[in-house]
Motif scaffolding. Structure first.
Motif, PDB file in Angstrom:
ATOM      1  N   SER A   8       9.670  36.786 -13.290  1.00 14.39           N
ATOM      2  CA  SER A   8       9.197  36.506 -14.646  1.00 14.39           C
ATOM      3  C   SER A   8       8.408  35.209 -14.667  1.00 14.39           C
ATOM      4  O   SER A   8       8.755  34.262 -13.964  1.00 14.39           O
ATOM      5  N   GLY A  11       9.286  30.832 -19.109  1.00 13.03           N
ATOM      6  CA  GLY A  11       9.526  31.144 -20.514  1.00 13.03           C
ATOM      7  C   GLY A  11      10.845  31.866 -20.663  1.00 13.03           C
ATOM      8  O   GLY A  11      11.717  31.773 -19.793  1.00 13.03           O
ATOM      9  N   GLU A  12      10.981  32.599 -21.768  1.00 19.83           N
ATOM     10  CA  GLU A  12      12.214  33.334 -22.012  1.00 19.83           C
ATOM     11  C   GLU A  12      11.946  34.485 -22.969  1.00 19.83           C
ATOM     12  O   GLU A  12      10.946  34.503 -23.679  1.00 19.83           O
ATOM     13  N   SER A  13      12.859  35.441 -22.995  1.00 18.49           N
ATOM     14  CA  SER A  13      12.733  36.546 -23.939  1.00 18.49           C
ATOM     15  C   SER A  13      13.166  36.073 -25.328  1.00 18.49           C
ATOM     16  O   SER A  13      13.921  35.097 -25.469  1.00 18.49           O
ATOM     17  N   THR A  16      16.944  36.111 -25.550  1.00 18.19           N
ATOM     18  CA  THR A  16      17.602  34.924 -25.005  1.00 18.19           C
ATOM     19  C   THR A  16      17.523  33.767 -25.985  1.00 18.19           C
ATOM     20  O   THR A  16      18.505  33.061 -26.225  1.00 18.19           O
ATOM     21  N   ASN A  56      12.250  42.693 -25.127  1.00 14.31           N
ATOM     22  CA  ASN A  56      10.936  43.045 -24.598  1.00 14.31           C
ATOM     23  C   ASN A  56       9.823  42.132 -25.100  1.00 14.31           C
ATOM     24  O   ASN A  56       8.648  42.422 -24.876  1.00 14.31           O
ATOM     25  N   TRP A  58       8.329  38.468 -24.665  1.00 18.03           N
ATOM     26  CA  TRP A  58       8.393  37.306 -23.791  1.00 18.03           C
ATOM     27  C   TRP A  58       7.666  36.137 -24.440  1.00 18.03           C
ATOM     28  O   TRP A  58       6.526  36.276 -24.875  1.00 18.03           O
ATOM     29  N   SER A  60       6.203  32.510 -23.679  1.00 15.03           N
ATOM     30  CA  SER A  60       5.827  31.669 -22.540  1.00 15.03           C
ATOM     31  C   SER A  60       6.297  30.226 -22.750  1.00 15.03           C
ATOM     32  O   SER A  60       6.699  29.842 -23.858  1.00 15.03           O
ATOM     33  N   THR A  66       3.722  36.829 -24.961  1.00 13.62           N
ATOM     34  CA  THR A  66       2.894  37.483 -23.937  1.00 13.62           C
ATOM     35  C   THR A  66       3.394  38.884 -23.675  1.00 13.62           C
ATOM     36  O   THR A  66       4.509  39.223 -24.009  1.00 13.62           O
TER      37      THR A  66
END
Length: 66
Positions: A8, A11-13, A16, A56, A58, A60, A66
């Motif tokens: 990945s 960043g993070e979902s 999260t 789903n 994301w 950044s 993104t």
């Protein structure tokens, strides 16, 4: 990142992030607007995502969806 790459980007979902803390209104509105713009762009090309959910989405390191 290349096709088939399972790493990945930084960043993070959204899932999260939401598990970690509530979003301030301004951040929620900004992320929502970015998600809506992305969906509008792909819909204009005849693409339907079909599985939009926090896991789903994301975000950044630069705070861009993104």
């Amino acid at each position: 990142m290349t096709i088939g790459d399972t790493t990945s980007p930084p960043g993070e979902s959204l899932k999260t992030r939401l598990a970690r803390r509530s979003l301030p209104l301004a951040e929620a509105l900004d992320l929502g607007a970015q998600i809506a713009a992305g969906l509008a762009a792909i819909h204009a090309r005849g693409i339907v995502h079909g599985d939009v959910q926090p896991a789903n989405v994301w975000i950044s390191a630069e705070e861009r969806v993104t």
